[in-house]
Scaffold this motif. Structure first.
Motif, PDB file in Angstrom:
ATOM      1  N   HIS A 122     -10.386  -2.410  -2.554  1.00 14.07           N
ATOM      2  CA  HIS A 122      -9.433  -1.862  -3.047  1.00 14.07           C
ATOM      3  C   HIS A 122      -9.067  -2.855  -4.495  1.00 14.07           C
ATOM      4  CE1 HIS A 122      -8.413  -5.529  -0.546  1.00 14.07           C
ATOM      5  NE2 HIS A 122      -7.556  -5.585  -1.480  1.00 14.07           N
ATOM      6  N   ASP A 144      -4.046  -0.640  -3.936  1.00 12.29           N
ATOM      7  CA  ASP A 144      -4.690   0.636  -4.171  1.00 12.29           C
ATOM      8  C   ASP A 144      -6.003   0.951  -3.800  1.00 12.29           C
ATOM      9  OD1 ASP A 144      -5.255   3.538  -4.869  1.00 12.29           O
ATOM     10  OD2 ASP A 144      -4.305   3.184  -6.767  1.00 12.29           O
ATOM     11  N   THR A 145      -6.633   1.806  -2.991  1.00 11.72           N
ATOM     12  CA  THR A 145      -7.781   2.045  -2.599  1.00 11.72           C
ATOM     13  C   THR A 145      -8.837   2.821  -3.553  1.00 11.72           C
ATOM     14  OG1 THR A 145      -7.301   4.116  -1.225  1.00 11.72           O
ATOM     15  CG2 THR A 145      -7.340   1.828  -0.098  1.00 11.72           C
ATOM     16  N   ASN A 146      -8.093   3.166  -4.460  1.00 17.44           N
ATOM     17  CA  ASN A 146      -8.936   3.838  -5.766  1.00 17.44           C
ATOM     18  C   ASN A 146      -9.435   2.707  -6.717  1.00 17.44           C
ATOM     19  OD1 ASN A 146      -9.951   5.500  -7.808  1.00 17.44           O
ATOM     20  ND2 ASN A 146      -8.160   6.070  -8.584  1.00 17.44           N
ATOM     21  N   ARG A 188       2.330   3.941  -5.218  1.00 20.54           N
ATOM     22  CA  ARG A 188       1.425   5.018  -5.754  1.00 20.54           C
ATOM     23  C   ARG A 188       1.736   4.915  -7.251  1.00 20.54           C
ATOM     24  NH1 ARG A 188       0.161   4.426  -1.013  1.00 20.54           N
ATOM     25  NH2 ARG A 188       0.250   6.049   0.494  1.00 20.54           N
ATOM     26  N   ALA A 224       1.209  -4.350  -5.387  1.00 18.67           N
ATOM     27  CA  ALA A 224       0.564  -3.157  -5.283  1.00 18.67           C
ATOM     28  C   ALA A 224      -0.827  -2.923  -4.697  1.00 18.67           C
ATOM     29  CB  ALA A 224       0.771  -2.008  -5.942  1.00 18.67           C
ATOM     30  N   TYR A 266      -2.649  -5.238  -7.663  1.00 20.50           N
ATOM     31  CA  TYR A 266      -2.066  -4.924  -8.875  1.00 20.50           C
ATOM     32  C   TYR A 266      -0.874  -5.818  -8.883  1.00 20.50           C
ATOM     33  CZ  TYR A 266      -4.942  -0.704 -10.144  1.00 20.50           C
ATOM     34  OH  TYR A 266      -5.844  -0.101 -10.223  1.00 20.50           O
ATOM     35  N   ASN A 311       0.666  -1.223  -0.129  1.00 19.53           N
ATOM     36  CA  ASN A 311       0.049   0.115  -0.163  1.00 19.53           C
ATOM     37  C   ASN A 311       0.826   1.287  -0.085  1.00 19.53           C
ATOM     38  OD1 ASN A 311       0.939  -0.274   2.496  1.00 19.53           O
ATOM     39  ND2 ASN A 311      -0.908  -0.208   3.737  1.00 19.53           N
TER      40      ASN A 311
END
Length: 360
Positions: A317, A333-335, A293, A331, A320, A290
């Protein structure tokens, strides 16, 4: 009738357990304060369950000393130690009622049945099962059966309460609730507890301290925060939180910051998260998933070009899988509104938090 607590500390001094030529636990030393919950954490075969069973007296140490409450119990059998265990399988008697299961150890120990029944009721009340005493174990859910097993252990008022992977038979949602309940009960009663699991998230959630074991020895002891933020080596960095391990170079230190070269980028890392005796030169950069980015721009600043190999939507989440010149990366990512499609080349930047330096 109430349930008293008799919390005692536990200490191992250079304890080894051998099975013929095989060494299951190798020269292990640690101490557990009275009233703490300490987790033995590690992969299968690391020695954690053998260590737990030596506290219980179900296994005898080949060498070394084991103390409970300052008393040497190294050669005492399980029956002479005031220690109880909550097993993975619950180990409830199917033909007995819930109340009879909880009272069983008290009755066998010589307590009058009326007193044992009263104490069993108090134990069931503690674990939120008041009114369930006349049911059979088969009439309870898995979580309720686990609570019965905990109550049965509590009524014996042990100096140390042991948990051998107690939640492994439960589904994910119930595991979270049960681990919170166990932690709340342990803190409310001030119990000395030793908890075995291979689940690092579970260990982080319930523990005052964690003893990480690997290949029969202790890899590191610390609080959940210490182990997550300041892992001592690559094994702990990877096992606690699943870090990406990247070849890097420690090129300088000063003003509380260490400079680390990764590929063509130079990253500042808080020096408190770098081993004090780690010399300049080749190191590993441990990057939490996390802390990565993903940015659309490519080839600018201190970023690393990466290609998204796999993008997985998990509701809260995205996960990736990334390919880069530094190796494969993972990775989180919460987006989830604007995910990066597989096959896209983007820039990976590393956040200030979640990046540590460990020995190569």
């Amino acid at each position: 009738m109430s349930i008293a607590t008799n919390a005692s500390g536990v200490e191992f001094r250079n304890v080894t357990r051998r099975y013929g030529q095989a060494v299951a636990v190798n020269d292990v030393s640690f101490s557990i304060r009275a009233g703490d919950l300490v987790t033995l954490l590690g992969p299968s075969g690391c020695g954690k369950t053998t260590t737990l069973r030596m506290i219980a007296g179900l296994e005898m140490a080949s060498s070394g000393t084991i103390l409970i409450g300052g008393k040497d119990v190294t050669r005492l059998p399980a029956t002479d130690r005031n220690v109880t265990m909550v097993f993975q399988s619950y180990a409830l008697f199917p033909h007995m009622t819930v109340a009879e299961n909880v009272a069983y150890g008290l009755v066998v120990g010589g307590m009058r049945k009326t007193d044992a029944a009263e104490k069993a009721a108090a134990g069931l009340d503690l674990v939120g099962l008041s009114g369930y005493g006349q049911r059979l174990p088969s009439e309870l859910s898995g979580g309720q059966q686990q609570r019965v097993a905990v109550a049965r252990a509590l009524v014996l008022e042990p100096e140390v309460l042991l948990f051998d992977e107690p939640l492994s038979n439960l589904d994910a949602k119930l595991r979270r609730k049960m681990r919170d309940d166990i932690r709340d009960l342990q803190q409310t009663l001030g119990l000395t507890s030793v908890y075995v699991t291979h689940d690092q998230e579970e260990a982080l959630a319930v523990s005052d301290r964690i003893i990480v074991m690997n290949r029969s020895v202790i890899a590191q002891i610390g609080s959940p925060t210490d182990l997550y933020r300041r892992p001592r080596d690559r094994f702990v960095a990877d096992f606690i939180g699943g870090a990406n391990l990247i070849e890097a170079e420690l090129i300088g230190r000063g003003d509380g910051v260490a400079a680390v070269r990764v590929g063509h980028a130079v990253l500042p890392v808080p020096d408190a998260d770098v081993a004090a005796d780690l010399p300049l030169g080749g190191v590993l950069l441990a990057v939490r998933p996390n802390a990565i980015r993903l940015r659309a721009e490519v080839g600018t600043g201190n970023g690393v070009p990466v290609t998204v190999r796999k993008a997985t939507y998990l509701g809260s989440h995205m996960e990736y899988g990334l390919t880069s010149a530094l190796g494969d990366l993972f990775a989180i990512d919460t987006n989830v509104v604007n995910p990066v499609p597989a096959g896209t080349t983007v820039t990976a930047r590393f956040a200030d938090d979640g990046v540590m330096v460990v020995p190569r």
